[in-house]
Design a protein around this motif. Structure first.
Motif, PDB file in Angstrom:
ATOM      1  N   LEU A  32      24.636  55.006 -97.275  1.00 14.60           N
ATOM      2  CA  LEU A  32      23.945  55.718 -98.349  1.00 14.60           C
ATOM      3  C   LEU A  32      23.054  54.731 -99.105  1.00 14.60           C
ATOM      4  N   THR A  33      21.825  54.578 -98.613  1.00 15.27           N
ATOM      5  CA  THR A  33      20.877  53.629 -99.184  1.00 15.27           C
ATOM      6  C   THR A  33      19.493  53.959 -98.675  1.00 15.27           C
ATOM      7  N   PHE A  34      18.505  53.237 -99.152  1.00 18.24           N
ATOM      8  CA  PHE A  34      17.135  53.344 -98.660  1.00 18.24           C
ATOM      9  C   PHE A  34      16.999  52.491 -97.396  1.00 18.24           C
ATOM     10  N   ALA A  35      16.062  52.864 -96.531  1.00 16.72           N
ATOM     11  CA  ALA A  35      15.908  52.191 -95.237  1.00 16.72           C
ATOM     12  C   ALA A  35      15.628  50.697 -95.371  1.00 16.72           C
ATOM     13  N   ALA A  36      15.058  50.266 -96.502  1.00 17.41           N
ATOM     14  CA  ALA A  36      14.734  48.849 -96.678  1.00 17.41           C
ATOM     15  C   ALA A  36      15.971  47.962 -96.645  1.00 17.41           C
ATOM     16  N   THR A  37      17.150  48.519 -96.929  1.00 15.04           N
ATOM     17  CA  THR A  37      18.384  47.734 -96.823  1.00 15.04           C
ATOM     18  C   THR A  37      18.677  47.393 -95.368  1.00 15.04           C
ATOM     19  N   ALA A  38      18.442  48.341 -94.483  1.00 13.57           N
ATOM     20  CA  ALA A  38      18.836  48.194 -93.083  1.00 13.57           C
ATOM     21  C   ALA A  38      17.730  47.627 -92.193  1.00 13.57           C
ATOM     22  N   ASN A  39      16.473  47.879 -92.527  1.00  6.70           N
ATOM     23  CA  ASN A  39      15.377  47.444 -91.654  1.00  6.70           C
ATOM     24  C   ASN A  39      15.398  45.952 -91.317  1.00  6.70           C
ATOM     25  N   PRO A  40      15.654  45.055 -92.293  1.00  4.15           N
ATOM     26  CA  PRO A  40      15.646  43.628 -91.953  1.00  4.15           C
ATOM     27  C   PRO A  40      16.706  43.230 -90.925  1.00  4.15           C
ATOM     28  N   ILE A  41      17.774  44.004 -90.811  1.00  4.91           N
ATOM     29  CA  ILE A  41      18.768  43.728 -89.767  1.00  4.91           C
ATOM     30  C   ILE A  41      18.098  43.867 -88.400  1.00  4.91           C
ATOM     31  N   ILE A  42      17.270  44.890 -88.267  1.00  4.13           N
ATOM     32  CA  ILE A  42      16.549  45.127 -87.014  1.00  4.13           C
ATOM     33  C   ILE A  42      15.467  44.073 -86.805  1.00  4.13           C
ATOM     34  N   TYR A  43      14.824  43.605 -87.886  1.00  2.00           N
ATOM     35  CA  TYR A  43      13.822  42.545 -87.745  1.00  2.00           C
ATOM     36  C   TYR A  43      14.399  41.361 -86.966  1.00  2.00           C
ATOM     37  N   LEU A  44      15.684  41.082 -87.200  1.00  2.06           N
ATOM     38  CA  LEU A  44      16.342  39.914 -86.597  1.00  2.06           C
ATOM     39  C   LEU A  44      17.019  40.250 -85.275  1.00  2.06           C
ATOM     40  N   ASN A  45      16.775  41.462 -84.779  1.00  2.00           N
ATOM     41  CA  ASN A  45      17.418  41.916 -83.542  1.00  2.00           C
ATOM     42  C   ASN A  45      18.942  41.862 -83.638  1.00  2.00           C
ATOM     43  N   ALA A  46      19.428  42.039 -84.856  1.00  4.77           N
ATOM     44  CA  ALA A  46      20.872  42.146 -85.075  1.00  4.77           C
ATOM     45  C   ALA A  46      21.267  43.623 -85.004  1.00  4.77           C
ATOM     46  N   ILE A  47      22.554  43.891 -85.177  1.00  2.00           N
ATOM     47  CA  ILE A  47      23.075  45.245 -84.961  1.00  2.00           C
ATOM     48  C   ILE A  47      23.737  45.748 -86.238  1.00  2.00           C
ATOM     49  N   PRO A  48      23.184  46.797 -86.859  1.00  2.00           N
ATOM     50  CA  PRO A  48      23.844  47.343 -88.054  1.00  2.00           C
ATOM     51  C   PRO A  48      25.037  48.213 -87.687  1.00  2.00           C
ATOM     52  N   VAL A  49      26.069  48.134 -88.491  1.00  2.00           N
ATOM     53  CA  VAL A  49      27.187  49.078 -88.443  1.00  2.00           C
ATOM     54  C   VAL A  49      27.271  49.679 -89.839  1.00  2.00           C
ATOM     55  N   PHE A  50      27.149  50.993 -89.940  1.00  2.00           N
ATOM     56  CA  PHE A  50      27.033  51.652 -91.227  1.00  2.00           C
ATOM     57  C   PHE A  50      28.403  52.090 -91.760  1.00  2.00           C
ATOM     58  N   ILE A  51      28.607  51.813 -93.048  1.00  2.00           N
ATOM     59  CA  ILE A  51      29.880  52.082 -93.722  1.00  2.00           C
ATOM     60  C   ILE A  51      29.672  53.203 -94.737  1.00  2.00           C
ATOM     61  N   ASP A  52      30.608  54.142 -94.753  1.00  2.00           N
ATOM     62  CA  ASP A  52      30.512  55.297 -95.633  1.00  2.00           C
ATOM     63  C   ASP A  52      30.796  54.918 -97.092  1.00  2.00           C
ATOM     64  N   SER A  53      30.504  55.869 -97.974  1.00  2.00           N
ATOM     65  CA  SER A  53      30.682  55.687 -99.413  1.00  2.00           C
ATOM     66  C   SER A  53      32.071  56.127 -99.851  1.00  2.00           C
ATOM     67  N   ASP A  54      32.434  55.732-101.070  1.00  2.00           N
ATOM     68  CA  ASP A  54      33.552  56.416-101.730  1.00  2.00           C
ATOM     69  C   ASP A  54      32.979  57.252-102.867  1.00  2.00           C
ATOM     70  N   GLY A 112      32.073  61.187 -93.673  1.00  2.00           N
ATOM     71  CA  GLY A 112      31.044  62.113 -94.118  1.00  2.00           C
ATOM     72  C   GLY A 112      30.888  62.259 -95.612  1.00  2.00           C
ATOM     73  N   ARG A 113      31.515  61.387 -96.402  1.00  2.00           N
ATOM     74  CA  ARG A 113      31.368  61.508 -97.848  1.00  2.00           C
ATOM     75  C   ARG A 113      29.912  61.308 -98.292  1.00  2.00           C
ATOM     76  N   SER A 114      29.240  60.367 -97.660  1.00  2.00           N
ATOM     77  CA  SER A 114      27.828  60.145 -97.992  1.00  2.00           C
ATOM     78  C   SER A 114      26.977  61.358 -97.633  1.00  2.00           C
ATOM     79  N   GLU A 115      27.342  62.045 -96.560  1.00  2.00           N
ATOM     80  CA  GLU A 115      26.601  63.251 -96.169  1.00  2.00           C
ATOM     81  C   GLU A 115      26.721  64.329 -97.239  1.00  2.00           C
ATOM     82  N   ARG A 116      27.898  64.447 -97.843  1.00  2.00           N
ATOM     83  CA  ARG A 116      28.090  65.450 -98.883  1.00  2.00           C
ATOM     84  C   ARG A 116      27.306  65.097-100.152  1.00  2.00           C
ATOM     85  N   ILE A 117      27.294  63.809-100.487  1.00  2.00           N
ATOM     86  CA  ILE A 117      26.504  63.382-101.652  1.00  2.00           C
ATOM     87  C   ILE A 117      25.028  63.675-101.414  1.00  2.00           C
ATOM     88  N   PHE A 118      24.551  63.405-100.199  1.00  2.00           N
ATOM     89  CA  PHE A 118      23.164  63.700 -99.853  1.00  2.00           C
ATOM     90  C   PHE A 118      22.882  65.198 -99.898  1.00  2.00           C
TER      91      PHE A 118
END
Length: 370
Positions: free
Chosen positions: A85-107, A335-341
């Motif tokens: 649950l964030t803006f894409a700018a948080t995750a994009n730099p992970i891809i810049y480095l050819n690293a692999i994001p794993v996304f964690i849900d919210s509380d 899916g908690r982040s999905e409900r917040i969205f």
């Protein structure tokens, strides 16, 4: 359309003209870019404000995250934990480095990364770094998250792009992990028009970031480069705007808090309407005032009604694991982040709004509720 436009959040220069003073000094000295006294001053003054040893003024918050990941040693094929649950700018730099994001849900208690699900993710993966976000100025549950990362020796990067001035148990966000980043985009609580800052108590790593961000030019008479560099440094003009804006940061936080309190006072009793969570250990900057609508009123009804009156609002961020770009990567959550969205709305939070503007917004929402 005749109604006055009300923005979600827009640039707000100081009433005293502090920014113009620093810009004028830059023009008078002819230090426009890429170095100058405003850059050094902005880094020093922001570091002092939040209580950290060193800072690097950069071209954007995204650039700051990119540099933080590099400083943490992230490279091709590495796993990086990131909130969904964030803006894409948080995750994009992970891809810049050819690293692999794993996304964690919210509380639901913070809307930020769940410490319990972070623990679950560590059972599946060994990440090179963890990014935590302080969403809309609300701090994550940092005591637990810091402990989880420290026990495993994994660097923690705080994306505090939206939370400059927010406090967690009396400490500024951005200073609780190994690296912190701020954004000064036009809609942030203070702005430089564009720009960002990377902060850390690791002065050696910040010095390295400044080297990388200035095209990684080796200390030679000729142009020599032994490492990959980037054109990421902030200009002296932009830094001057930032120095001026620091003078009004506390004022802007107070204004944002009053906006949130106005909404809460006038809307809290409406059936099916809840406000974003503010915890007793959390002193947010209230960058955006957000609500969730769980009853018969749909978020789209509110946003369309406001839009019809020339008033800007937004959905809460769409989770990264639901984005076409990132849906192939693993997601740890329920899916908690999905409900917040699904149920969330960001209400107008512009510090230039008048009481009349706020009353107009509340009146529209209350009419829909009827």
């Amino acid at each position: 359309m005749t109604h006055k436009k009300i923005y979600l959040a827009s640039p707000h220069m100081s009433e005293e003209g502090y920014e113009q003073q620093y810009i004028h000094e830059a023009f008078e000295s002819n230090w426009i870019a890429p170095i100058g006294g405003n850059i050094d001053g902005f880094e020093r003054e922001l570091a002092s404000l939040v209580g950290i040893k060193s800072a690097a003024a950069l071209s954007s918050g995204t650039a700051a995250i990119h540099m933080a990941l590099m400083a943490a040693g992230v490279g091709e094929g590495d796993i990086v934990f990131c909130p969904t649950l964030t803006f894409a700018a948080t995750a994009n730099p992970i891809i810049y480095l050819n690293a692999i994001p794993v996304f964690i849900d919210s509380d639901e208690d913070t809307w930020n990364m769940s410490p319990e699900l972070l623990e679950e993710a560590f059972k599946k993966y060994t990440p090179k770094a963890v990014i935590v976000v302080h969403l809309y100025g609300l701090t994550a549950d940092m005591e637990k998250i810091v402990k989880i990362c420290a026990m495993r020796g994994v660097p923690l990067i705080e994306d505090a792009a939206e939370s400059l001035g927010s406090l967690y148990r009396g400490k500024h966000t951005g200073t609780l992990g190994d690296y912190g980043i701020f954004s000064f985009n036009g809609n942030k609580i203070i702005t430089t028009s564009g720009g960002g800052m990377l902060i850390s108590n690791n002065e050696e790593r910040i010095a390295k970031v400044k080297f990388w961000a200035t095209q990684a030019r080796d200390p030679a008479r000729h142009y020599q480069h032994s490492e990959l560099g980037f054109n990421y440094r902030m200009s002296n003009i932009v830094a001057g705007i930032g120095r001026g804006q620091l003078n009004v940061l506390n004022r802007r936080i107070q204004q944002k808090r009053k906006i949130f309190e106005f909404y809460k006072d006038r809307l809290e009793g409406l059936k099916g309407l809840s406000f974003m969570p503010v915890n007793e250990w959390n002193e947010p900057n209230y960058w955006l005032s957000c609500i969730t609508l769980w009853g018969k009123i749909r978020p789209i009804d509110v946003m369309e009604a406001l839009d019809a009156e020339n008033i800007e609002s937004r959905p809460v961020w769409k989770p990264m694991h639901m984005q076409p770009l990132f849906e192939k990567y693993d997601f740890v959550g329920d899916g908690r982040s999905e409900r917040i969205f699904e149920f969330g709305v960001c209400l107008p939070s512009d510090t230039k709004m008048t009481v009349s503007d706020l009353e107009r917004i509340v009146r529209i929402i209350r009419l829909i509720a009827k």
